[in-house]
Scaffold this active site. Structure first.
Site, mmCIF file in Angstrom:
data_model
loop_
_atom_site.group_PDB
_atom_site.id
_atom_site.type_symbol
_atom_site.label_atom_id
_atom_site.label_comp_id
_atom_site.label_asym_id
_atom_site.label_seq_id
_atom_site.Cartn_x
_atom_site.Cartn_y
_atom_site.Cartn_z
ATOM 1 N N TYR A 19 0.940 -1.315 -0.117
ATOM 2 C CA TYR A 19 -0.102 0.028 0.108
ATOM 3 C C TYR A 19 0.694 1.218 0.047
ATOM 4 O O TYR A 19 1.940 1.426 0.492
ATOM 5 C CB TYR A 19 -0.827 -0.036 1.269
ATOM 6 C CG TYR A 19 -2.117 -0.608 1.122
ATOM 7 C CD1 TYR A 19 -2.101 -2.183 1.347
ATOM 8 C CD2 TYR A 19 -3.286 -0.317 1.249
ATOM 9 C CE1 TYR A 19 -3.026 -3.018 0.977
ATOM 10 C CE2 TYR A 19 -4.417 -0.932 1.298
ATOM 11 C CZ TYR A 19 -4.333 -2.502 1.277
ATOM 12 O OH TYR A 19 -5.335 -3.164 1.346
ATOM 13 N N ARG A 41 -6.746 -0.331 -6.682
ATOM 14 C CA ARG A 41 -7.877 0.493 -6.122
ATOM 15 C C ARG A 41 -6.928 2.072 -5.839
ATOM 16 O O ARG A 41 -5.803 1.699 -5.314
ATOM 17 C CB ARG A 41 -8.642 0.060 -4.894
ATOM 18 C CG ARG A 41 -9.330 0.866 -3.913
ATOM 19 C CD ARG A 41 -10.020 0.191 -2.969
ATOM 20 N NE ARG A 41 -10.489 0.846 -2.029
ATOM 21 C CZ ARG A 41 -11.664 1.610 -1.906
ATOM 22 N NH1 ARG A 41 -12.372 1.562 -3.229
ATOM 23 N NH2 ARG A 41 -12.168 2.294 -1.045
ATOM 24 N N GLU A 64 -14.736 4.262 4.810
ATOM 25 C CA GLU A 64 -14.869 4.386 3.277
ATOM 26 C C GLU A 64 -16.223 4.473 2.980
ATOM 27 O O GLU A 64 -17.318 3.880 3.633
ATOM 28 C CB GLU A 64 -14.217 3.203 2.868
ATOM 29 C CG GLU A 64 -12.815 3.138 3.042
ATOM 30 C CD GLU A 64 -11.985 3.684 2.064
ATOM 31 O OE1 GLU A 64 -12.548 3.994 1.028
ATOM 32 O OE2 GLU A 64 -10.749 3.880 2.531
HETATM 33 C C1 FER Z 1 -4.403 0.546 4.389
HETATM 34 C C2 FER Z 1 -5.523 -0.393 4.477
HETATM 35 C C3 FER Z 1 -6.779 -0.282 3.867
HETATM 36 C C4 FER Z 1 -4.762 1.678 3.610
HETATM 37 C C5 FER Z 1 -5.974 1.760 3.046
HETATM 38 C C6 FER Z 1 -6.972 0.751 3.079
HETATM 39 C C7 FER Z 1 -3.816 3.423 2.623
HETATM 40 C C8 FER Z 1 -8.212 0.900 2.475
HETATM 41 C C9 FER Z 1 -8.914 -0.315 2.042
HETATM 42 C C10 FER Z 1 -10.077 -0.321 1.287
HETATM 43 O O1 FER Z 1 -10.752 0.855 0.950
HETATM 44 O O2 FER Z 1 -10.506 -1.179 0.567
HETATM 45 O O3 FER Z 1 -3.305 0.533 5.014
HETATM 46 O O4 FER Z 1 -3.801 2.789 3.417
#
Ligand code: FER
Length: 163
Positions: A19, A41, A64
């Site tokens: 990530y 994504r 989210e």
């Molecule tokens: C992370 C773990 C999950 C992260 C973003 C997400 C940028 C988001 C996941 C999703 O929306 O599916 O470390 O960091």
């Protein structure tokens, strides 16, 4: 907090997921997912909550449009992070729907979280190793401005990505 805000980081979870995040300002992140269940994504301008737990240890948390909840603890002195992601059942079952530039598909995320199942949620809690960290200043729109692709994270790490 001054040290942390404006930081761009790339990290790899113990399960192999890679990530990238940019702490754009005190309540906003941009991010890109290079690999893992929802690799591909990417998201700009996600609102989040930020606190400094103790010296050099920062926690950010948000929910989210998909219904996924995320809480991340960055331990900068150790180049370590611990993240917890609470995925609704539907993201696990139909992850392909969430693999996009989410900002162009907010309505689809909100429809999908109603249409498909939420429970049981899938809790992913993992440590991650921070492989890149750089303070690039606040509110820079050019840090995360295109979709992730194979090799991008390596280009960022070696300094050949940004012109
Ligand atoms: C992370 C773990 C999950 C992260 C973003 C997400 C940028 C988001 C996941 C999703 O929306 O599916 O470390 O960091």
């Amino acid at each position: 907090m001054k040290n942390f805000i404006g930081t761009q980081m790339i990290y790899t979870y113990a399960n192999g997921w890679e990530y990238e995040i940019y702490i754009k300002n005190e309540d906003t992140v941009d991010y890109r997912i290079h690999s893992g269940m929802v690799g591909g994504r990417w998201v700009k301008d996600q609102k989040m909550h930020l606190v400094e737990l103790t010296k050099g240890v920062y926690k950010i948390s948000w929910t989210e449009p998909t219904g996924t909840d995320v809480s991340l603890n960055f331990m900068l002195e150790d180049n370590k992070m611990h993240g917890v992601i609470f995925f609704p059942k539907w993201v696990h079952d139909h992850s392909e729907i969430t693999v996009c530039y989410q900002n162009d598909h907010i309505a689809l995320m909100e429809e999908s979280r109603e249409k498909y199942e939420t429970y049981p949620k899938d809790v992913v809690d993992e440590f991650a190793a921070i492989t890149y960290v750089k303070n690039v200043g606040i509110n820079n729109e050019n840090i995360i401005s295109e979709a992730p692709y194979e090799g991008m994270a390596d280009k960022i790490r070696t300094g050949s990505f940004y012109k």
